[in-house]
Design a protein around this motif. Structure first.
Motif, mmCIF file in Angstrom:
data_model
loop_
_atom_site.group_PDB
_atom_site.id
_atom_site.type_symbol
_atom_site.label_atom_id
_atom_site.label_comp_id
_atom_site.label_asym_id
_atom_site.label_seq_id
_atom_site.Cartn_x
_atom_site.Cartn_y
_atom_site.Cartn_z
ATOM 1 N N THR A 1 2.744 9.738 51.958
ATOM 2 C CA THR A 1 2.303 8.398 51.539
ATOM 3 C C THR A 1 3.473 7.421 51.405
ATOM 4 O O THR A 1 3.325 6.240 51.661
ATOM 5 C CB THR A 1 1.525 8.467 50.201
ATOM 6 O OG1 THR A 1 2.259 9.282 49.303
ATOM 7 C CG2 THR A 1 0.139 9.021 50.407
ATOM 8 N N ASP B 1 0.555 16.287 61.392
ATOM 9 C CA ASP B 1 1.503 15.166 61.269
ATOM 10 C C ASP B 1 2.823 15.544 61.931
ATOM 11 O O ASP B 1 3.475 16.517 61.527
ATOM 12 C CB ASP B 1 1.723 14.848 59.786
ATOM 13 C CG ASP B 1 2.501 13.551 59.596
ATOM 14 O OD1 ASP B 1 3.528 13.375 60.281
ATOM 15 O OD2 ASP B 1 2.088 12.735 58.738
ATOM 16 N N THR C 1 -2.683 7.812 65.812
ATOM 17 C CA THR C 1 -2.763 8.189 64.384
ATOM 18 C C THR C 1 -1.511 7.751 63.639
ATOM 19 O O THR C 1 -1.573 7.170 62.549
ATOM 20 C CB THR C 1 -2.912 9.726 64.256
ATOM 21 O OG1 THR C 1 -3.906 10.172 65.170
ATOM 22 C CG2 THR C 1 -3.280 10.125 62.843
ATOM 23 N N GLN D 1 -0.944 4.858 60.659
ATOM 24 C CA GLN D 1 -0.297 5.198 59.373
ATOM 25 C C GLN D 1 0.863 4.237 59.080
ATOM 26 O O GLN D 1 1.041 3.783 57.947
ATOM 27 C CB GLN D 1 0.220 6.647 59.438
ATOM 28 C CG GLN D 1 0.773 7.155 58.120
ATOM 29 C CD GLN D 1 1.387 8.549 58.271
ATOM 30 O OE1 GLN D 1 1.618 9.018 59.370
ATOM 31 N NE2 GLN D 1 1.656 9.200 57.164
#
Length: 960
Positions: A219, A325, A369, A373
């Protein structure tokens, strides 16, 4: 009373001849005491001592026995005892063996392999964030166990605890700053150790699982590399604790496992415990914590089977394919490489597979993706790509370590085939051998040019290339083209920080391979980029590094200061502390490399400016050590300046230096010494016969010293310089100036304090004053009297000062000084003094043994002797008898050496002093015996027969 009329008449020449050591012709042959003896073993024979042998050794000159090797024959008694001892007691302790094993394993890769620990600090410093972070704090409190529960109950409880963690009994701590986050991770690390030491193994595992889960959270993406570093520290701790726990279970009869143990030598309990750990970890549901925790205890496979590690590595490599990821996946690969290099550096195939897997998934980095992000987190692609660097650098470093060029070339070609490969290219240049990169510099420049500018910044690629070229040289024909290609890109950089980070690296390449013209061009370009908006203020470390590199490669200072832009470059250092540090670097280089003295005006002006900068930084808060260092650098410069025979120019330089460096006392002291040396050099050139011009010049030198000395604060420095400068003035026939120096020294003696500071500690000054006065008396012997002053006016003045000086009550220094005065007065009565100053008539020539002159000396000596005897009387108390004995013997020796003992009263005084020295039993018997033997020996010399009678009058008293 003792009178110097009865001073012994001395023939210094014959005394010197008599005291000279006898020369004996000596044929050394092959032997010389400083020549090393070559010991060679010739044969071994049995000794009478049981169980030992000896080696007879021979040297180049003769056959000599080495007493150590002859008895031991290479084995010392401790080794023999250890070999014969009980094997159980001889075995090392578990801890000792473990330490040795750890050391051996860590050295499986050589010292040329840069360890992870050296990269840790750099990553933590580089990847930081100001955003708020969150961390999951698990319910790590142990449930109370029911007493008497069965083993199966205990197992069930432990499984429930693990499930409890999986089900989410944790609380999330939000809005933590980076420092709070790091502190919390450190607390978890400590909790792990505490849980382990209190035998709460499940709690320890829960903490590790909890920490591993944090590695799936991106995050706050720019902090991820630092988070990886912090959490893998905990994993490393856990892996080490588990390994050492199982290892400790393998100790049978206090004998630990050898370093290269086989699984067969591991007992069943240890194997079962080891399997239990792997089963526990296999039951972790989430992929990322399961992968990390198993990788952390990879080394424990050694307890189970020989092929355990080699089977596990490919499986763990394949597991990483399940991580979606790409950033999380690449750091997982980096951790696997890190553990793999520690436990099985020989299994390079698995490391290569790991990297090639990464290449296959490389395109994910530019996938949709990831882009989404980054939009959410407001992170630009160039910044995002730099997050990969530590992980890819490490993977490539592990693969490239001792890898053949064929493999490196193959990897380079594979990277070429990928689009947008700037990130990989940068890591290749960071990880591969500098020689490999340098030899293919033009290929790499071609690849850099083809890279997409929107992704990884090109200037970082050129920086990485420059770092390699600082360590290894490219082909000679390519060097200029490489510089031109690199500088074309660097000089276009608009951001000053990006520019200076690149330029700093390429300055070294320029200095290393090119002339001052190219170096000047580069420095001019740096000034042009860093001056607008005072950008240099944010780049002092890089600018300092540039200066350091320039003076490392250009240490001919005439050449350095002819680089037009060097001094303007220095002007960018406007923060005083940084400016002074840079000046210190330049001066250290000058002192280290300047072999010959210089008078080059360019060098002198530049270095005077630099030294002035250092001097002006001194203030009331400057530490003494710093002042000492600055003074040493400035003094080093002053000593290297020489105008040859142009002495007037030399003196002008010293005058200018004095005005510039007045706040540093050691520099003023050096200048006084240098000017005195200049005066003596003038005397040497003129062979002592000064012309009107040189006499005036020498007087100017003397005047320089006379007006500079009072500005010094240290009193003993002033005293010694007055004396030294007076001696120089005397040697140059400046008699009135010499008198002025000596008068100044005499008038300064009363100001000497009782305690002085020596190297930061307070010490009594008596010993220093005594040493100075003895030196002063030696000089006063040759100083001629002033025609307008009284006889021996300087000696009288000094004696008055000594008389009035307040001495310590328990000190005998005053008497010791008076004894030295008697030596001086005795020397003054001789027809010809023991030494003279060339072309200066001393009192022996001026007075020619005049009776009035001798009478004055006589009066002085009577006064001094009475002072000594009065002091001896005051020492008659019981607590001072020992001091009285020592002083009486000292005075006796003075009379013996300098007095004419044919005089009855003097003879009687010496006998009285001898008896006083022994009277209370404090005399050193050995000294008394040796003194008496000396008198008897002297009695056999011509004109010394009266010593025979004296010896008979000197009894030796026994201590009883």
């Amino acid at each position: 009373p003792f009178t110097l009329r009865h001073a012994r008449s001395r023939n210094y020449v014959s005394e010197s001849e008599m005291c000279r050591l006898e020369s004996v012709p000596l044929d050394f042959g092959d032997y010389h005491p400083l020549k090393p003896i070559t010991v060679t073993e010739s044969k071994t024979k049995k000794m009478t001592r049981k169980g030992s042998t000896s080696s007879t050794s021979s040297s180049s000159s003769s056959s000599l026995m080495d007493p150590l090797s002859s008895v031991l024959d290479g084995t010392d008694p401790l080794s023999l005892f250890a070999a014969a001892a009980d094997p159980v007691t001889a075995a090392p302790s578990t801890d000792g063996a473990r330490r040795k094993r750890d050391k051996d394993e860590s050295s499986a890769v050589g010292s040329d392999f840069e360890p992870w620990s050296s990269k840790r600090g750099e990553i933590l410093a580089r990847y930081t964030t100001t955003e708020k972070l969150s961390i999951v704090s698990g319910g790590c409190h142990r449930k109370a166990a029911t007493t008497g529960s069965a083993v199966s109950e205990k197992v069930r409880t432990r499984l429930e605890e693990l499930d409890d963690l999986e089900e989410g009994s944790q609380k999330e701590l939000l809005n933590l700053t980076q420092q709070d986050y790091m502190n919390r991770i450190e607390e978890l690390n400590q909790s792990l150790k505490d849980a382990w030491s209190s035998d709460q193994k499940v709690k320890a595992l829960k903490i590790v699982i909890q920490c591993s889960k944090l590695l799936s959270d991106t995050t706050v993406i720019q902090f991820y590399p630092s988070k990886f570093v912090l959490i893998t520290d905990i994993l490393d701790t856990f892996g080490k604790l588990v390994y050492e726990r199982i290892l400790s279970m393998c100790v049978d009869n206090r004998v630990s496992l050898p370093d290269n143990f086989s699984p067969e030598s591991v007992n069943d309990t240890a194997k079962e415990t080891c399997l239990n750990w792997f089963f526990k970890i296999a039951s972790i549901r989430e992929l990322i914590p399961r992968f990390y925790v198993e990788a952390a205890i990879l080394k424990c496979n050694k307890f189970l089977s020989k092929t355990g590690i080699s089977e596990c590595l490919p499986r763990l490599t394949s597991m990483i394919r399940g991580i979606g990821d790409p950033l999380v996946a690449v750091y997982a690969r980096a951790y696997l490489c890190r553990v793999g290099m520690e436990v099985a550096p020989q299994l390079k195939e698995s490391l290569n597979k790991n990297f090639f897997d990464f290449l296959l998934t490389f395109k994910q980095i530019h996938g949709e993706t990831v882009q989404n992000q980054l939009v959410v987190q407001c992170v630009e692609i160039p910044l995002y790509l730099t997050l990969y660097s530590p992980a890819i650098d490490w993977i490539l470093q592990c693969i490239a370590y001792h890898a053949p060029d064929v493999l490196l070339t193959e990897m380079m070609e594979r990277c070429k085939k990928l689009g947008n490969n700037a990130l990989l290219l940068n890591s290749v240049m960071s990880a591969f051998r500098a020689e490999f990169i340098a030899a293919r510099s033009m290929d790499f420049i071609g690849m850099i040019k083809e890279c997409d500018e929107s992704g990884f910044p090109k200037h970082l690629l050129f920086r990485s290339l420059g770092l390699n070229l600082a360590l290894a040289d490219p082909p000679e024909n390519d060097r200029l083209q490489i510089l031109n290609e690199a500088w074309k890109v660097i000089t276009k950089l608009k951001n000053p920080q990006d520019y200076i980070n690149c330029a700093e690296v390429w300055v070294e390449y320029t200095c290393r391979h090119f002339t001052k013209r190219e170096v000047n061009t580069v420095l001019a370009d740096v000034i042009k980029h860093m001056t607008p908006d005072r950008a240099f203020e944010d780049a002092y470390p890089q600018l300092q590094s540039i200066i350091q590199k320039v003076i490392t490669y250009i240490y001919d200072f005439a050449l350095l200061f002819s680089v037009e832009k060097f001094l303007p470059f220095l002007d960018m250092f406007q923060k005083e502390s940084v400016r002074v540090e840079v000046c210190k670097c330049i001066m250290e280089s000058f002192i280290k490399h300047q072999q010959e003295s210089t008078k080059d005006p360019v060098i002198l002006n530049a270095l005077l400016h630099i030294c002035k900068t250092m001097h002006d930084s001194v203030n009331a808060l400057t530490l003494e050590d710093e002042k000492r260092m600055l003074a040493a650098l400035i003094n080093g410069f002053i000593k290297m300046v020489s105008f040859g025979r142009d002495f007037e120019q030399q003196l002008s330089f010293y005058v200018e230096a004095r005005s510039m460096f007045c706040n540093l006392e050691p520099v003023l002291v050096q200048l006084i010494h240098s000017v005195n040396q200049l005066a003596m050099e003038t005397r040497r050139v003129m062979k002592g016969n000064h012309s009107r011009k040189t006499a005036a010049f020498v007087r100017a030198c003397v005047a320089f010293c006379f007006i500079t000395i009072p500005s010094l604060s240290s009193i003993f420095t002033r005293l010694n310089l007055y004396l030294h400068s007076g001696q120089v003035a005397l040697a140059n026939q400046c008699l009135s100036q010499a008198d002025a120096f000596f008068k100044a020294a005499v008038s300064l003696v009363p100001e000497v304090p009782k305690m002085i500071n020596v190297d930061g500690k307070m010490r009594p000054s008596d010993a220093f004053l005594l040493e100075f006065l003895c030196n002063f008396f030696s000089t006063l012997l040759v100083v001629p009297d002033h025609p307008e002053q009284g006889v021996l006016f300087l000696v009288r003045g000094l004696l008055n000062v000594i008389q009035d000086y307040t001495w310590e009550d328990n000190s005998d220094d005053k008497v010791r000084i008076y004894t030295h005065v008697l030596h001086l007065l005795s020397a003054m009565t001789q027809e010809a003094f023991i030494y003279h100053v060339d072309k200066v008539d001393s009192n022996d020539t001026l007075y020619g043994g005049d009776s009035k002159f001798l009478a004055e000396i006589n009066k002085l000596s009577e006064t001094v002797v009475s002072q000594i005897l009065d002091h001896l009387k005051t020492l008659g108390k019981e607590e001072t008898l020992k001091r009285q004995s020592q002083l009486a013997l000292n005075f006796f020796n003075t009379i013996l050496a300098h007095g004419d003992l044919r005089n009855n009263r003097l003879n009687q005084l010496s006998v009285n002093l001898w008896n006083l020295a022994q009277k209370h039993g404090f005399a050193d018997t050995k000294t008394m015996v040796k003194t008496l033997e000396y008198i008897k020996r002297r009695s056999k010399q011509p004109e010394m027969s009266h010593f025979t009678e004296l010896a008979l009058r000197l009894p030796l008293q026994s201590r009883t």
